[in-house]
Motif scaffolding. Structure first.
Motif, PDB file in Angstrom:
ATOM      1  N   VAL A 121       0.824  -1.264   0.003  1.00 58.22           N
ATOM      2  CA  VAL A 121       0.071  -0.071   0.167  1.00 58.22           C
ATOM      3  C   VAL A 121       0.782   1.227  -0.061  1.00 58.22           C
ATOM      4  N   ASP A 154      -0.559   4.492  -0.429  1.00 60.99           N
ATOM      5  CA  ASP A 154      -1.064   5.908   0.015  1.00 60.99           C
ATOM      6  C   ASP A 154      -2.557   5.394   0.873  1.00 60.99           C
ATOM      7  N   GLU A 155      -2.955   6.556   1.537  1.00 62.78           N
ATOM      8  CA  GLU A 155      -4.361   6.030   2.234  1.00 62.78           C
ATOM      9  C   GLU A 155      -5.340   5.679   1.279  1.00 62.78           C
ATOM     10  N   ASP A 156      -5.756   6.375   0.206  1.00 60.19           N
ATOM     11  CA  ASP A 156      -6.312   6.050  -0.799  1.00 60.19           C
ATOM     12  C   ASP A 156      -6.605   4.535  -1.163  1.00 60.19           C
ATOM     13  N   GLU A 157      -5.180   4.147  -1.372  1.00 67.36           N
ATOM     14  CA  GLU A 157      -5.092   2.694  -1.555  1.00 67.36           C
ATOM     15  C   GLU A 157      -5.368   1.745  -0.513  1.00 67.36           C
ATOM     16  N   GLN A 200      -7.738   2.101   1.776  1.00 67.12           N
ATOM     17  CA  GLN A 200      -8.936   1.831   1.755  1.00 67.12           C
ATOM     18  C   GLN A 200      -9.604   0.598   1.020  1.00 67.12           C
ATOM     19  N   LYS A 201      -8.928   0.370  -0.213  1.00 63.63           N
ATOM     20  CA  LYS A 201      -9.401  -0.707  -1.143  1.00 63.63           C
ATOM     21  C   LYS A 201      -9.319  -2.032  -0.065  1.00 63.63           C
ATOM     22  N   GLU A 215      -8.784  -2.444   3.223  1.00 62.04           N
ATOM     23  CA  GLU A 215      -9.271  -2.200   4.563  1.00 62.04           C
ATOM     24  C   GLU A 215     -10.470  -3.219   5.036  1.00 62.04           C
ATOM     25  N   HIS A 233      -7.807  -5.847  -7.030  1.00 62.11           N
ATOM     26  CA  HIS A 233      -7.049  -4.681  -7.351  1.00 62.11           C
ATOM     27  C   HIS A 233      -5.613  -4.900  -7.216  1.00 62.11           C
TER      28      HIS A 233
END
Ligand SMILES: [Zn+2]
Length: 354
Positions: free
Chosen positions: A60, A62-65, A67-68, A70, A150
């Protein structure tokens, strides 16, 4: 002298054989109903444990990624594997999810990783069977799945059924496979039980109300173990557990005795008890099918009744040792009426707060 002893031994053995055959003929369902068979793991391939890492490591960026991934179990796919050559199956009865790679790799856990949430997950293992590779996820309860792909990972969300459905029930067709149950005039109890369950399935599938989820212990001629059957109800945290059987007079002979009998768990003294639900099953089945109400019976001598942690009713629909009832039980029309009665009992129970 020797001849006499030999004759005597032969006669004894003969009598013993006849005795055993008679017992098996008249009480074939006795052993099946009352004891739990040991669970046999049929997978002979060596299953290698795959560790589930908590942290995604360098996957991972960054934070955006983040989330995918989590709250999911994220499974790295071997090279050349994607959504097009993967099969995911959820075996509710054993609470096992299989992720099948069309082309398996040899040492999955050495080269690929699995990370993320381990909620509901007891273990993850990998084995190769010929060309295919199988990632086997054992759960500690029944879950529904939702998944995405993903960046080379399969991301699975395990969902508790009650998060999706208002109500969850488990329906069991008694016996199955080589456990035929009672046999009268060439009719096997296992087949009558399944035919009725299939009619119940049709009713739930065609109902407008989709808020009730039904899990079945079997919909074909298989014989799940007793602990798997009741385990499905317990591990789905079902609101109701119904088992469909058919009765026989204890002599095994044809008699005038007929009608519907429902077994309940007498140890359940909660407000929404097994007994109260059994009563609804009896009323509704007798009313819909027009069968004689034989009544309720304490059922704790039956493994699946005793071990059910949820309100349970074991419905002995009719007597296979009654000629008239045996004829009726074989007709689709009668099976449909019985199914309607079971369906009505479930709806009534939910209306009453189960
Ligand atoms: Zn039975």
């Amino acid at each position: 002298m020797e001849k006499i002893i030999l004759r005597w031994v032969t006669s004894c053995l003969g009598l013993l054989t006849v005795g055993v055959c008679v017992c098996l003929y008249f009480f074939p369902s006795l052993k099946e109903t009352m004891t739990a068979e040991p669970e046999i793991d049929l997978i002979l391939e060596t299953v290698v444990e795959v560790p589930v890492q908590q942290s995604p490591g360098d996957v991972v960026k960054d934070e955006d990624e983040a989330q995918k991934y989590e709250g999911k179990l994220n499974i790295e796919l071997p090279e050349g594997i994607d959504g097009s050559n993967i099969t995911i199956s959820n075996h509710y009865l054993t609470q096992t999810v299989s992720v099948v790679f069309e082309k398996g790799v040899d040492n999955y856990s050495d080269n690929y990783r699995v990370f993320g949430s381990s909620d509901y997950i007891s273990s993850v293992g990998y084995y190769k069977e010929g060309e295919i590779g199988v990632l086997e996820i054992k759960l500690d309860q029944v879950c529904e799945l939702s998944y995405t792909y993903h960046n080379g990972f399969l991301c699975i969300d395990f969902i508790e059924p009650h998060e999706i459905y208002d109500k969850v029930i488990v329906i069991d067709a008694g016996h199955g496979g080589r456990a035929v149950g009672a046999v009268k005039k060439g009719v096997c109890e296992k087949d009558l039980n399944l035919a009725i369950v299939k009619q119940i399935q049709t009713l739930f599938e065609t109902a407008d109300d989709k808020s009730i989820k039904v899990y079945y212990t079997r919909l074909d001629d298989t014989n799940p173990t007793l602990s798997q059957r009741v385990g499905l109800a317990n591990k789905a945290h079902a609101d109701l557990f119904i088992s469909i059987h058919n009765n026989s007079a204890s002599s095994g002979k044809f008699t005038s005795r007929n009608g519907t009998l429902v077994l309940y768990n007498q140890a359940d003294d909660s407000e929404f008890s097994s007994k109260r639900f059994a009563e609804m099953c009896l009323q509704n089945v007798a009313e819909s099918a027009g069968s004689n109400k034989r009544g309720l019976a304490k059922g704790n001598y039956v493994y699946i009744v005793k071990n059910s942690q949820v309100p349970v009713a074991l419905i002995e629909v009719g007597y296979m040792t009654n000629l008239e009832e045996l004829e009726k039980l074989q007709t689709e029309e009668y099976q449909k009426l019985v199914a309607q009665g079971v369906y009505n009992a479930v709806i009534q129970a939910f209306e009453e707060g189960y």
